[in-house]
Scaffold this motif. Structure first.
Motif, PDB file in Angstrom:
ATOM      1  N   GLU A 154       0.821  -1.214   0.000  1.00 10.99           N
ATOM      2  CA  GLU A 154       0.000   0.000   0.000  1.00 10.99           C
ATOM      3  C   GLU A 154       0.854   1.263   0.000  1.00 10.99           C
ATOM      4  O   GLU A 154       0.357   2.350  -0.289  1.00 10.99           O
ATOM      5  N   GLU A 155       2.109   1.145   0.333  1.00 16.07           N
ATOM      6  CA  GLU A 155       2.996   2.312   0.389  1.00 16.07           C
ATOM      7  C   GLU A 155       3.681   2.580  -0.952  1.00 16.07           C
ATOM      8  O   GLU A 155       4.436   3.544  -1.074  1.00 16.07           O
ATOM      9  N   TRP A 156       3.423   1.708  -1.928  1.00 17.25           N
ATOM     10  CA  TRP A 156       4.115   1.854  -3.200  1.00 17.25           C
ATOM     11  C   TRP A 156       3.143   1.818  -4.362  1.00 17.25           C
ATOM     12  O   TRP A 156       2.150   1.103  -4.335  1.00 17.25           O
ATOM     13  N   THR A 157       3.429   2.609  -5.383  1.00 15.10           N
ATOM     14  CA  THR A 157       2.642   2.643  -6.614  1.00 15.10           C
ATOM     15  C   THR A 157       3.420   1.964  -7.731  1.00 15.10           C
ATOM     16  O   THR A 157       4.597   2.259  -7.955  1.00 15.10           O
ATOM     17  N   LYS A 158       2.764   1.040  -8.416  1.00 15.62           N
ATOM     18  CA  LYS A 158       3.385   0.356  -9.557  1.00 15.62           C
ATOM     19  C   LYS A 158       3.194   1.212 -10.805  1.00 15.62           C
ATOM     20  O   LYS A 158       2.075   1.581 -11.155  1.00 15.62           O
ATOM     21  N   VAL A 159       4.277   1.538 -11.476  1.00 13.06           N
ATOM     22  CA  VAL A 159       4.200   2.354 -12.697  1.00 13.06           C
ATOM     23  C   VAL A 159       3.731   1.467 -13.843  1.00 13.06           C
ATOM     24  O   VAL A 159       4.335   0.430 -14.111  1.00 13.06           O
ATOM     25  N   ASP A 160       2.677   1.879 -14.512  1.00 13.09           N
ATOM     26  CA  ASP A 160       2.117   1.052 -15.589  1.00 13.09           C
ATOM     27  C   ASP A 160       2.353   1.620 -16.991  1.00 13.09           C
ATOM     28  O   ASP A 160       1.892   1.045 -17.982  1.00 13.09           O
ATOM     29  N   ASP A 161       3.061   2.743 -17.095  1.00 11.28           N
ATOM     30  CA  ASP A 161       3.447   3.221 -18.419  1.00 11.28           C
ATOM     31  C   ASP A 161       4.333   2.173 -19.089  1.00 11.28           C
ATOM     32  O   ASP A 161       5.017   1.390 -18.415  1.00 11.28           O
ATOM     33  N   VAL A 162       4.350   2.175 -20.427  1.00 12.53           N
ATOM     34  CA  VAL A 162       5.263   1.284 -21.146  1.00 12.53           C
ATOM     35  C   VAL A 162       6.422   2.094 -21.703  1.00 12.53           C
ATOM     36  O   VAL A 162       6.325   3.306 -21.888  1.00 12.53           O
ATOM     37  N   LEU A 163       7.502   1.395 -21.966  1.00 14.14           N
ATOM     38  CA  LEU A 163       8.690   2.040 -22.512  1.00 14.14           C
ATOM     39  C   LEU A 163       8.487   2.445 -23.964  1.00 14.14           C
ATOM     40  O   LEU A 163       7.820   1.743 -24.732  1.00 14.14           O
ATOM     41  N   ASP A 164       9.074   3.577 -24.296  1.00 12.82           N
ATOM     42  CA  ASP A 164       9.176   3.987 -25.691  1.00 12.82           C
ATOM     43  C   ASP A 164       9.736   2.812 -26.500  1.00 12.82           C
ATOM     44  O   ASP A 164      10.720   2.181 -26.104  1.00 12.82           O
ATOM     45  N   VAL A 165       9.107   2.500 -27.652  1.00  9.94           N
ATOM     46  CA  VAL A 165       9.588   1.359 -28.435  1.00  9.94           C
ATOM     47  C   VAL A 165      11.022   1.572 -28.920  1.00  9.94           C
ATOM     48  O   VAL A 165      11.726   0.608 -29.237  1.00  9.94           O
ATOM     49  N   TRP A 166      11.462   2.827 -28.969  1.00 14.02           N
ATOM     50  CA  TRP A 166      12.858   3.076 -29.337  1.00 14.02           C
ATOM     51  C   TRP A 166      13.803   2.583 -28.249  1.00 14.02           C
ATOM     52  O   TRP A 166      14.968   2.274 -28.529  1.00 14.02           O
TER      53      TRP A 166
END
Length: 973
Positions: A572-584
């Motif tokens: 609960e103290e952490w947020t998982k980043v769900d953005d994806v990496l630039d395909v480059w």
């Protein structure tokens, strides 16, 4: 001759071969492809290299991955053919030349296709389980990989097609995540809020490499900001700005001016009808631009006057009101005074001399206020991810900059109408200018301030010292200067200038199909806090292990956060980043999972060559350099080779709408893949390439000429055996001259191939084959080959033809992969026989003979005069063929005369007789201005025509065999 003269045709040694004149490439090429597949050519080459121990130096061309979406276009054919010629030529020069084809499989185009399928079915992507959605994207990419693989193979491209690399393979996704984590752990990863190029249509940030520029018609407005300094004589005067993005006015936070420009105070003294300006209004403008600015408002020069200078020091003391300040219903949104200061990016070339600043939508303005430490005061978040204004923004909430298809939305018009309503507009118009568009959706992009993840390229990378520099930028620039060779050389300056000025790398994309940014942020912490990002090797290891087994989908499965954080952290103290990496970033990381990790990679993880189109200076070359400098410490390549774009025959860019595209499949169907490959080899690929029916017909004609050369060689070698081989020292001078040319060409060919100069190689070999061989050597030696029988001259000629065969077939094999295989198999059939298993033959350096070459250069120049003189006689129908002539050749230079006397000059000129003299030539003698000192007097040959060799000689009819000359009589025995 009497009618009873025997027919000697069967006594001649005429060329015999089943090698057809007509190639029939479209039909026959697939048969060779099947054969290569059956005998495993690529695997045989690898086995050959392994068996040779360390004698074959590895050579690796790393494939820039095409996108797994759609059929191949002509640019693909150009690209892959050049790569294939590089790989094949280096293999035949003694390397272990490896080629692992690859595909870029993640990204927006595939995601869009799946969304499109959903929309047709009435489904909403956001309501679909993300893992299920990603699986559909994966399946779509797999289908196109299979299609493109077969299309590439049809071009004759050799490589490890059975085991290509895919950025969506589980191991690849693991390594991409690992490479990202290196940025996380070495301190170069950060989250920042800054303006980035944003596609409202695609709802994601874009990199420069994903943008192309097209003309766009934009609104342009001149907006009034009122001076708000009570008691100052400038109170109520207007500072005017000019912009082509009216939609950014609601986000305005400042106006800036140029510190070194002259400004003045101007008053309106008259106005035309229907004008937004009023008599008595005062305006602050740059002196250089004042007249043009008033003209935009239809104020003529006799309707305004300049009141006084306004020094920039005085400008800096002023405050300005936003034109919407105090507007009814604005709820105070724009009531704060706008900042007013000098800035280095202001110009006096166009506009008004003042620039409106919306730092959330412009990088120069952002950097200005970042350096001033004022970002918190000037950043806005008025524009949402779909390009619409936030719902609660007065007057403009819910208005869109672009419509769903990328056309003009209602935001600009609404802003302009509101400015007119409040008296904030001086003038308006439209302008056509070059504007960035997404290369995928073709829709315009905007600059939009959003929280994104960046790799800092000027921040020290970790704690280790590095020989190439401490920052990514330093390492990249040093790599460019010291470690990489560029072909053409202009690529070096291009990449250097880009790397020198580029901003931090935007790594994040707000999409679903890709490798996620595998990191966690602490709830409640600020991006500037030391504990904002979780940096734990154990957490990273759990993530990469899962990716290796399950792929990147593991990040999105239920319970993923708790699984990866483990028992040591409160989820609960952490947020998982769900953005994806630039395909480059994906493709930029390929060096790690292809070059470093594969058995057929490289020991040091560095490729010998990266080869792509010129647009990849800001694409794959660029992202690979950034990524590797952040993780490997240097460029992942030793050579960067660049090709141009493909255009139609008129030099126009290809477009489906124009109907001028050329599909590789169509060319192959009509001409065959070898013609397409020859088109590549004949052109200077470093520039833009033109292709079309006329060009391809010319290419096919060159091919036919070359094919005829090879057919003659094959036909003349049908009965050649090793016991006929003649040592070079025992050969006639003409054959020794051919060997000299082979020794020269061997250097040209191998140096050319090493320099990736395929045009230079092909032109040299083609000219040699069609001019020096077909039109000179073959023309001369046909008589010996056909008529001599078993003589030293004939054996020497066939020995030379054998040496020519081995060199021409191998030298040309990297270009004409199908045809040279056909030529080779015609002579050396066998289940496992292939020219592509051969190396270039070793050509002895002692074949070079400069003195002989100099002598034969004189002989060939003199021959040109003779053949030109005889051609006149032939055209005038004095003779039908050169054998009817026995000219007298006058030669002024004694050394040239001696050279001609020392060779069989009549045979070389293909005449039945020829007289050489040093006497002065008569006035009527034929001369060529470019060959002074040689003149020809035409004479007809005397005697009878030999019925076997067709020479006209006095001794014909005086030998045992009827109607032949002495040479032919001896040959008949």
């Amino acid at each position: 001759m009497c009618a009873e003269t025997p027919d000697y045709k069967d006594t001649l040694t005429l060329p015999k071969t089943d090698f057809p004149m007509r190639a029939g490439l479209p039909k026959r090429e697939p048969e060779w492809l099947d054969r290569w597949e059956k005998i495993g050519i690529y695997d045989q080459l690898r086995a050959k290299a392994k068996a040779s121990g360390d004698t074959r130096t590895p050579f690796t061309l790393h494939d820039g991955p095409p996108y797994a979406n759609g059929h191949l276009h002509i640019g693909h054919a150009l690209n892959k053919t050049i790569k294939d010629m590089i790989v094949r030529s280096h293999q035949m020069m003694g390397h272990d030349a490896r080629y692992v084809p690859g595909w870029d499989c993640h990204g927006l185009p595939i995601e869009w296709k799946i969304e499109e399928q959903y929309r047709k079915k009435g489904k909403n992507k956001d309501e679909v389980n993300i893992v299920d959605f990603r699986q559909e994207c994966r399946k779509f990419a797999e289908g196109w990989v299979d299609v493109q693989r077969e299309e590439f193979k049809r071009l004759g491209i050799t490589g490890n097609w059975a085991d290509p690399y895919l950025t969506m393979n589980f191991h690849a996704e693991r390594v991409i995540a690992e490479e990202f984590m290196k940025f996380l752990m070495n301190g170069t990863l950060y989250q920042g809020s800054k303006p980035v190029m944003w596609s409202p249509v695609e709802k994601t940030a874009l990199a420069e490499a994903e943008v192309e520029y097209h003309d766009k018609e934009s609104f342009t407005i001149w907006v009034k900001f009122k001076v708000a300094n009570p008691g100052h004589d400038l109170e109520g005067a207007h500072v005017v700005i000019w912009t082509t993005t009216p939609w950014t006015i609601p986000s305005n936070k400042a106006v800036v001016f140029g510190a070194d420009y002259a400004y003045g105070l101007y008053e309106v003294t008259g106005t035309p009808e229907e004008c937004w300006l009023k008599v008595g209004e005062k305006y602050l403008l740059a002196d250089k631009l004042a007249a043009a600015t008033f003209a935009k408002a239809r104020i003529s020069e006799d309707q305004w006057t300049r009141l006084r200078d306004v020094p920039t020091e005085e400008l800096a003391t002023l405050g300005l009101k936003h034109p919407l300040a105090g507007a009814e219903g604005a709820n105070g949104e724009w009531d704060d005074l706008r900042d007013f200061r000098a800035a280095p990016f202001v110009t006096d070339e166009e506009g008004t001399g003042f620039v409106h600043c919306a730092p959330s939508h412009g990088m120069e303005e952002y950097e200005l206020y970042r350096d001033l430490g004022m970002l918190e005061q000037v950043l806005t978040y008025n524009v949402m991810d779909d390009g619409g204004f936030r719902a609660d923004l007065p007057f403009f909430g819910g208005k869109y900059i672009l419509n769903r298809k990328g056309g003009e939305g209602d935001a600009n018009k609404t802003v302009i109408e509101k400015l007119i309503e409040v008296g904030g507009l001086m003038a308006r118009g439209k302008i056509k200018h070059s504007y960035p568009h997404s290369w995928r959706s073709k829709a315009p992009v905007i600059f939009r301030n959003t929280p994104q993840w960046f790799a800092a390229i000027d921040r020290k990378v970790g704690d280790k010292q590095d020989q190439y520099g401490e920052t990514i930028r330093d390492r990249a620039l040093k790599s460019i200067e010291e470690l990489v060779k560029f072909t053409p050389a202009t690529g070096k300056n291009r990449l250097h200038s880009m790397m020198e000025t580029r901003p931090d790398w935007v790594l994040s994309r707000q999409r679903a199909w890709g490798v996620p940014l595998t990191c966690f942020t602490k709830v409640g912490a600020l991006p500037t806090d030391a504990d904002f990002l979780l940096r734990d090797p154990a957490v990273n290891a759990r993530i990469t292990e899962a990716f290796e087994a399950e792929g990147a989908d593991a990040w999105y499965k239920d319970g993923a956060k708790e699984r990866f954080l483990g028992e040591g952290y409160n989820a609960e103290e952490w947020t998982k980043v769900d953005d994806v990496l630039d395909v480059w970033f994906d493709s930029g990381s390929t060096h790690a999972f292809v070059l470093r990790d594969r058995e057929d990679g490289t020991k040091d993880g560095i490729a010998d060559v990266y080869m792509e189109g010129t647009d990849q200076h800001r694409g794959w070359f660029h992202s690979s350099l950034l990524e590797a400098c952040g993780t490997l410490g240097r460029a992942p390549y030793r050579n960067v080779v660049t090709h141009g774009f493909t255009l139609d025959e008129k030099g126009n860019k290809m477009s489906k709408s124009l109907g001028n595209t050329v599909a590789p499949a169509d060319v192959i169907k009509q001409y065959g893949a070898d013609i397409l490959r020859l088109w590549v080899a004949q052109a200077d690929y470093t520039a833009d390439q033109r292709i079309g029916d006329t060009i391809l017909k010319g290419t096919a004609d060159s091919y036919r000429r070359l094919r005829n050369t090879m057919r003659f060689i094959l036909g003349s070698l049908g009965d050649f055996s090793e016991d006929q081989r003649v040592a070079p020292a025992d050969m006639p001078e003409l054959e020794q001259w051919v060997l000299h040319r082979l020794a020269e060409l061997d250097v040209v060919v191998q140096e050319g191939y090493r320099a990736f100069d395929f045009q230079g190689v092909f032109q040299a070999v083609f000219n040699f084959a069609t001019v020096e061989l077909s039109s000179f050597y073959f023309d001369i030696r046909k008589d010996v080959l056909y008529c001599d029988g078993e003589t030293l001259r004939a054996h020497a000629a066939r020995t030379v033809l054998d040496l020519l065969f081995h060199r021409l077939t191998t030298w040309l094999a990297p270009v004409l992969v199908f045809t040279m295989e056909e030529v080779w198999l015609e002579r050396f059939p066998g289940e496992h026989s292939s020219v592509h298993l051969q190396d270039f033959p070793v050509t002895p350096a002692e074949w070079k003979n400069e003195a002989l070459a100099e002598k034969w250069a004189k002989v060939r120049r003199a021959r040109r005069v003779v053949t030109a003189a005889l051609e006149i006689q032939r055209v005038e129908k004095v003779i039908g063929a050169s054998l009817e002539a026995a000219p007298v050749v006058h030669v002024e230079d004694e050394a040239v005369l001696d050279a001609l006397k020392s060779v069989e000059f009549d045979d070389i000129c293909i005449t039945s007789g020829l007289s050489l003299t040093g006497d002065a030539a008569p006035q009527e003698a034929f001369r060529l201005p470019e060959v002074p000192g040689v003149a020809v007097v035409f004479e007809k040959a005397e005697g009878e025509k030999c019925q076997r060799c067709w020479k006209i000689l006095p001794d014909v009819g005086t030998h045992a065999h009827e109607g032949v000359c002495g040479r032919c009589d001896s040959a008949l025995g």
